[in-house]
Design an enzyme around this catalytic site. Sequence first.
Site, mmCIF file in Angstrom:
data_model
loop_
_atom_site.group_PDB
_atom_site.id
_atom_site.type_symbol
_atom_site.label_atom_id
_atom_site.label_comp_id
_atom_site.label_asym_id
_atom_site.label_seq_id
_atom_site.Cartn_x
_atom_site.Cartn_y
_atom_site.Cartn_z
ATOM 1 N N LYS A 1 1.119 -1.458 0.305
ATOM 2 C CA LYS A 1 -0.192 0.006 -0.035
ATOM 3 C C LYS A 1 0.793 0.838 -0.526
ATOM 4 O O LYS A 1 1.748 1.280 0.608
ATOM 5 C CB LYS A 1 -0.669 0.129 1.415
ATOM 6 C CG LYS A 1 -1.787 1.292 0.860
ATOM 7 C CD LYS A 1 -2.965 1.318 2.477
ATOM 8 C CE LYS A 1 -4.310 1.973 2.512
ATOM 9 N NZ LYS A 1 -5.057 2.092 3.706
ATOM 10 N N SER B 1 -10.240 2.407 2.658
ATOM 11 C CA SER B 1 -9.037 3.208 2.168
ATOM 12 C C SER B 1 -7.959 2.123 0.695
ATOM 13 O O SER B 1 -7.172 2.762 0.264
ATOM 14 C CB SER B 1 -8.398 3.755 2.743
ATOM 15 O OG SER B 1 -7.673 3.089 3.860
ATOM 16 N N SER C 1 -10.279 0.073 6.805
ATOM 17 C CA SER C 1 -10.184 0.265 5.701
ATOM 18 C C SER C 1 -9.292 -0.834 4.886
ATOM 19 O O SER C 1 -8.493 -0.948 3.430
ATOM 20 C CB SER C 1 -8.567 1.697 5.500
ATOM 21 O OG SER C 1 -9.156 2.216 5.557
#
Lengths: 489, 95
Positions: free
Chosen positions: A76, A151, A175
Amino acid sequence: MINSSLKQLGTLLAEKKISSVELTQQFLDRIDQHNPEINAYIALDKEITLAQAKAADQRIAQGSATALTGIPIAQKDIFVAKGWQTTCGSKMLENFIGPYDAHVIKQFDTAGAVNLGKTNMDEFAMGSSNETSYFGKVQNPWDRSRVPGGSSGGSAAAVAARLCAAATGTDTGGSIRQPASLCGLSGLKPTYGLVSRYGMIAFASSLDQAGPMAKSCEDMALMMNVMTGFDERDSTSLQREKEDYTRDLNKPLAGLRVGLPKEYFAEGLGADVAKVIEEAIAEYRKLGAEIVDISLPNTQLSIPVYYVLAPAEASSNLSRFDGVRYGHRAAQYDDLMDMYCKSRAEGFGAEVKRRILIGTYVLSAGYYDAYYLKAQQIRRLIAQDFEEAFKHCDIILGPTAPSTAFKAGEKADDPVSMYLQDIYTIAVNLAGLPGMSIPAGFTQTVDGKSLPVGLQIIGNYFDEARMLNAGHAYQQVTDWHSRMPEGIA
Amino acid sequence: MSLTTADVKRMAHLARIEVSDDDAEATLKKLSGILKLIEQMQSVDTTGIQPMSHSQDLVQRLREDVVTETNQRESFQAIAPAVEDGLYLVPKVIE
């Protein structure tokens, strides 16, 4: 190959049936083919990636490989990685090249894993649809007109479209789990403090926690072995004995007490999602689990509490982006104050600004007790709900999200309805507990698309091995987790 | 309590974010919705409840006050918007 487990890939690498360079190249080719549409990756650096794969092959040849040596993992873009563009999904950090490695990056590097690239995300991890990314929205591989969740939407889409062997995510209010649910993969948010936050760009420090996003619980257990561990550079990192998260994977579930919180099955839960979750619970009954009714009475309050605490912490954390030491600086300004105000106005997107303003408001003089302190008090009530519940059960099951993936644009203009996406996940962060989402089936859209549904498993503090056991047992008798979306072959 | 555009502008100033009048108006609408959500908290009696900031109620860990990091000025300044002679440049603040 693309649907192989990490263990299977490890065996193929160990037996020299494939090299890490070949395996990595195969994923890079798939990224070239699918990423222009799916947009799961923000940054790729084939030179670094292939050099790591080459080094992994040497390590395998020398006989010093670990379980993840040579395996391509997507990271990420919230993790700072040396030499890599690290944007956190923001224009603010568009030109930021990581000067050091985050702890998580370092851990994978030490294990010999290959960094395949940096995945797309909601800007500064603030969002539940990946639509707030400065680098464009991400498509859900199951239905390209829908969001992947957020997210960690880029990591979720990358795993779902098999554009990596596994990925990392971070979870402040859901997330990891919500995108895992919407994209049909397994995602785990560990107990707060198990994974070091060093080099993980901060959103809400008392809630942020990194974890694995993968195709199965077995894969996640192997990743947990790499990601967890004490790090003195994170003041909230916990000093504990190193655990082997694979140790209980194959334990029988007979006698496991599974709690069903009535608030997670109340109004607001989609009927089609509820049906899938009920079937999953029936499967657990067949596996020998004992079902217990429980209550988490303060569930509804978790959203207001979160939207005080998280923005308050964010407004403080994001004050570091001042256009002086790194990040975006406006081209024109009159004086220092004007430089700060313009750089931040240009560098941050609308949702990030909203949250900074809310955080500034709730922390401002005269409002602190009514908002921040009050939220911290209710946070304790929420944690006590779980403490009480775990007297009656070993794990908690329920839906991860109230609905399946929604259409891009559907909630983009309505922050409050977007926030309600996280109604079942946020309380877990507030309490600091571990939570995960695993694929539990599909719903059908009117135009004939299958959309994944995630089953949430919440455990007591440090009970990840038991949660992974519960998830793995389910994945031995179902095949939802190994199904792939159409059009990604 | 309801928010005004003046409040939005005050918060924006405290947060060092420039907002135009139009932006302040649009932001006001969205922030008011979020604050309404937050107001739900006021229905709970929290008298005597200890605020919680950490799930394990840990205290801050301390370390020996010794040097642990090496100097990396050059690599950190390589990503700065403006530097000169090893210093970060900002607009003049002292006449």
